[in-house]
Every structure is written in C-alpha cells, then in structure tokens.
Write a protein that holds these residues in place. Structure first.
Motif, PDB file in Angstrom:
ATOM      1  N   GLY A 296      23.920  69.187  22.148  1.00 41.22           N
ATOM      2  CA  GLY A 296      24.199  69.597  23.520  1.00 41.22           C
ATOM      3  C   GLY A 296      23.054  70.303  24.216  1.00 41.22           C
ATOM      4  N   GLU A 297      21.927  70.505  23.521  1.00 40.11           N
ATOM      5  CA  GLU A 297      20.779  71.175  24.135  1.00 40.11           C
ATOM      6  C   GLU A 297      19.816  70.165  24.752  1.00 40.11           C
TER       7      GLU A 297
ATOM      8  N   LYS B 189      30.036  61.495  28.586  1.00 39.93           N
ATOM      9  CA  LYS B 189      29.094  62.011  27.599  1.00 39.93           C
ATOM     10  C   LYS B 189      28.471  60.843  26.850  1.00 39.93           C
TER      11      LYS B 189
ATOM     12  N   ASP C 118      21.386  74.905  27.013  1.00 45.11           N
ATOM     13  CA  ASP C 118      22.552  74.266  26.401  1.00 45.11           C
ATOM     14  C   ASP C 118      23.623  73.960  27.440  1.00 45.11           C
ATOM     15  N   ASP C 119      24.766  73.474  26.975  1.00 47.22           N
ATOM     16  CA  ASP C 119      25.854  73.077  27.874  1.00 47.22           C
ATOM     17  C   ASP C 119      26.361  74.227  28.736  1.00 47.22           C
ATOM     18  N   ASN C 120      26.199  75.445  28.246  1.00 45.94           N
ATOM     19  CA  ASN C 120      26.683  76.624  28.965  1.00 45.94           C
ATOM     20  C   ASN C 120      25.589  77.281  29.800  1.00 45.94           C
ATOM     21  N   GLN C 121      24.483  76.562  30.005  1.00 45.67           N
ATOM     22  CA  GLN C 121      23.341  77.039  30.787  1.00 45.67           C
ATOM     23  C   GLN C 121      22.646  78.232  30.145  1.00 45.67           C
ATOM     24  N   LYS C 122      22.868  78.423  28.863  1.00 41.64           N
ATOM     25  CA  LYS C 122      22.176  79.488  28.136  1.00 41.64           C
ATOM     26  C   LYS C 122      20.807  78.966  27.704  1.00 41.64           C
ATOM     27  N   GLU C 123      19.784  79.794  27.900  1.00 39.72           N
ATOM     28  CA  GLU C 123      18.425  79.354  27.626  1.00 39.72           C
ATOM     29  C   GLU C 123      17.794  80.100  26.448  1.00 39.72           C
TER      30      GLU C 123
END
Length: 469
Positions: free
Chosen positions: A336-337, A199, A311-316
């Motif tokens: 994280g975005e 990271k 974001d890190d969780n692939q949420k858009e």
C-alpha cells in the motif's frame, strides 16, 4: 468511462484501463496507420501524440502507444497519423518525407510523420538538433535514415523564424489540419471525472511494466497514478530540489533551473532514452523497478538523495535512497506504500556532477555498466564524494567505501588509483549477455576514471591512469 478525443472524434469507452493505447487504436478504432513493431517502446512505429490541456492551450508530446495504458489517455487529445492528414494533400511533414525519398518499405513512415508533427507542435527551440531528438525514438529498418534526416531538416527550414506554438500558423502552413484549433474548447467542454479505479497494480507511465507484463496488465485491474497531482512537480527551496515521482525525464530535460545547476543535464539524459520514452517514463517507476542498471537510479544515488514514501493513510516516512534497495528487485516498501518524491542538495560552485554510460550502442540501449559521481572540492582537497555504479551488483550500487575513502584526500591521480582498488572490492559483477565479469570490472574502472577526466580536464587525462591500467 474513459473519455478523450481521438483525432477529431470524442471517445467514451468502457474498455479496460490497462489495455494498451495501441491495441485500442488499431483493433477497436481500426486506425491501422499506428503500427505494431517491437511492443517494447524501442522502434517508434506506434508513435502517437498526446495533447494535455494547460492554461487554455494544448501541449503535445510524442509517446509510444504500445506501452501506454489506455486509461492514461483520459481527458487528453490523442493524435494518430490519420489525425494529422489534410484533405486531398500532404502535410508539411509528409511532403518532406516524400521530397527526400525518405520512405522505403513504408512501415516506419507513419511514426516518423507523427514524431515530426509533434516537433512542430512542441515548445522546443527550432533547430536541427532538436528535430533529430524528436525522431530519436523512431527506427528505419531499411537503413534510409540519412534521407529521413534530410526530411527533418526540411521541416526545420519551414519552421524557421516562426512561432511554433501558433496553432493558426501551423494550420495555415499545412503542418496540421484545421480541427486542431477546436481541441482546447472541446476538451474543456468534456466533463472529465477521475476514473473510478479498483485496487490493482500501481502504474504511472508504464514504460517498464508494459514491457515486462503487458498481458497481465491488460487483463487485470490497474491503478493509474500518472495524473495524481501530489506525485507531480519540481520545486527548489533553500538549495534543495524536490521532484515528485510522477515527474518524467522530459520534465527534468525542460526545467531551466536544473539545467543551470547541471550544465550537462541534457547530454546525460540523452543517454537514458528516446524522446518518446522520456515523455512517458516516471522517475518513481525507474526507482521502483530496482534494476541494477537503472539510469536515473544511478543518477540520483550519486546525488545522495532521500526518498519520501507515503501510505494509504497519507502517512509519510523518509529514507536515504542508498538504503532503499535490499537485494535483487527487493526494497524497503510495504504493502500500500508509494514513492512520493525524491530530494537532494543541488550542486554548489565547489561541487561537480557527472554521469557515464556504456552500452552496445550509444543511445537508446540498456547499459552494460553506468556510473555517476558528485564530488566537492575545497583547496584541492575532496571535501565530499558520492559515487554510484550500475551493472556490477544485484542492486543499483552506491559505493559506500569508495565514497568514504575519497573524502579528505587530495585530488590527485594517486588518490583516484587507490580509490579504484576499493571500488573493485565493492563490486561483484556477473557474466551475462551484456558482458563478462572481467569486462564489467574494466568498464567500472574506466567510467570511474572518466568522471575525473570529464570534470577536471585541465588536471587529468586518460594518460594519467594508463600506468595503473
């Protein structure tokens, strides 16, 4: 392990990904033909070629290695001036420089040779204008540029009527050495794995970050994203264009459909940067830089663009670009975005787009003020309008009130004059090294008028606005 081919040598190195490619080439490999000049990507002394394997062939582009992270060379073919050399004779580009007395102090010469070699290897149409574009990021300190232009012309003449993509022809005609022919297979044979990246600071092309904080990036962890496929690509669907934030300015330049929708696209993009920087700079980096004078930011604001954030969780999530900027160098982006893509409606037969920029020199300079406008006309009435302007506020400015005022108004000089009054109330320029506050207000007005004289030359001339000056 960073793995790539440097000239004719396969490199596997544990060096830090954030180290600049220039420093690796000069200090670790002792290839000192690649010069250190400005360390800001402006002078072109550090120009190298980057070859990427695509469909069993190598596509080469020139870049400035002083602001390119070493990790971005992973899986590529990197060519320095030493890697262009033939045995016991000059290459075509070198001979052209010699024949036209285009070398004076010699400091800039390697960069020009590499850039002209890159032009010979490129997909660009063979003409003098494109050859000059290829060396647009190279500066001669001895003012010998006319001789260098003659050298470029000689290269063009040698390439005339030839298929520049033919590596064999280029080898036979002494543009490049024989080892180039083996590079596609050698890159295929190298087992290229994704770099195991800790990271760290997100870095794409690096053209902004490596100007601002090169030492910090060289010494600390970086997370390179230039090769992330989900951030790449340009698609057009149902008259909406979506561009991945890893797309470069050159990707726009070379996109045939976008050049159809924006007939002056190359003219506009030539104002943005040199070819070397256009080959490197990501659109996402320009947007996230949040510079009040970011050229591509101003460009996309006028297209009333939306941006998708992941974001890190692939949420858009999707927001309007004009609502993204909150203050100087601050924006709506959480830890994280990443910016994933930018989308906008393409111009129609009734809509028109223009970009204008004023700086101390015409090309390769930061704007004093820049502006863009996308306007739609129906029955001589403005049915939609989006105007943006840079250099006159703490953020790249979308002119909400000016745009709103124009909608529904007749396309007349009186309307434009009244709109300028609103524009002047919306902006708040400060005096700095690029001009006084009054000067920037003047530029804001003149660029706003220039949109109309450029887009509607049969209807408006600058004389129509003189009485209001």
């Amino acid at each position: 392990m960073i793995t790539f081919i440097l000239n004719n040598k396969t490199i596997k190195t544990p060096e830090h990904s954030g180290m600049t490619l220039l420093d690796f080439v000069r200090y670790e490999q002792r290839l000192t033909g690649t010069k250190i000049g400005c360390r800001e990507g402006d002078c072109g002394a550090c120009t190298v070629l980057v070859g990427s394997l695509k469909n069993d062939t190598i596509e080469y582009q020139s870049i400035t290695s002083c602001i390119s992270p070493l990790g971005n060379a992973h899986g590529k073919h990197i060519v320095t001036v030493e890697g262009t050399n033939l045995k016991d004779k000059l290459t075509t580009a070198q001979e052209a420089m010699k024949a036209n007395y285009a070398t004076q102090c010699g400091f800039c010469t390697p960069g020009f040779v590499v850039a002209l070699t890159g032009y010979a290897l490129s997909n660009s149409e063979n003409n003098y204008s494109n050859a000059l574009d290829a060396i647009s990021g190279n500066i001669c300190r001895c003012t010998g540029y006319k001789a260098i232009e003659k050298a470029a012309h000689q290269v063009v003449e040698k390439l005339e009527h030839q298929n520049k993509n033919s590596i064999n022809w280029l080898i036979k005609n002494e543009f490049i050495p024989e080892y180039f022919e083996s590079i596609p297979k050698r890159l295929k044979d190298i087992e290229i794995k994704d770099l195991n990246q800790p990271k760290g600071k997100y870095v794409a092309g690096g053209t902004d970050l490596y100007v601002q904080q090169p030492d910090h990036l060289a010494d600390n962890n970086v997370h390179l994203i230039a090769e992330k496929d989900y951030l790449k690509g340009i698609t057009i669907d149902n008259k909406v264009c979506t561009i991945g934030t890893n797309a470069t300015v050159s990707d726009l330049w070379n996109h045939s459909d976008l050049n159809t929708y924006f007939p002056n696209l190359k003219k506009h993009l030539k104002l943005v940067s040199s070819e070397q920087i256009r080959n490197m700079a990501s659109l996402g980096g320009n947007l996230i830089n949040a510079s009040p004078i970011g050229d591509m930011t101003i460009f996309f604001l006028a297209l009333n663009s939306n941006i998708t954030i992941i974001d890190d969780n692939q949420k858009e999530r999707t927001i309007a670009l004009k609502n993204f900027y909150q203050g100087y160098k601050t924006y709506d982006l959480n830890e994280g975005e990443l910016l994933k893509d930018i989308s906008f409606k393409l111009p129609t037969k009734n809509s028109f787009f223009n970009f204008e920029k004023v700086c101390k020199r015409t090309h390769l300079d930061i704007a004093s003020v820049n502006s863009a406008m996308h306007i739609s006309i129906e029955n001589k009435t403005i049915s939609d309008a989006h105007v943006s302007i840079g250099g006159v506020a703490a953020i790249p400015k979308y002119l909400h009130e000016t745009s709103k005022f124009l909608i529904g108004k007749p396309l007349t000089s009186e309307t434009i004059h009244e709109a300028n009054k609103i524009l002047q109330k919306e902006i708040s320029p400060i005096s700095d090294v690029r001009g006084t506050s009054d000067y920037k207000r003047l530029l804001g007005r003149q660029l706003f008028y220039a949109h109309f004289t450029e887009l509607f030359p049969k209807q408006f001339t600058l004389n129509d606005f003189v009485q209001h000056a």
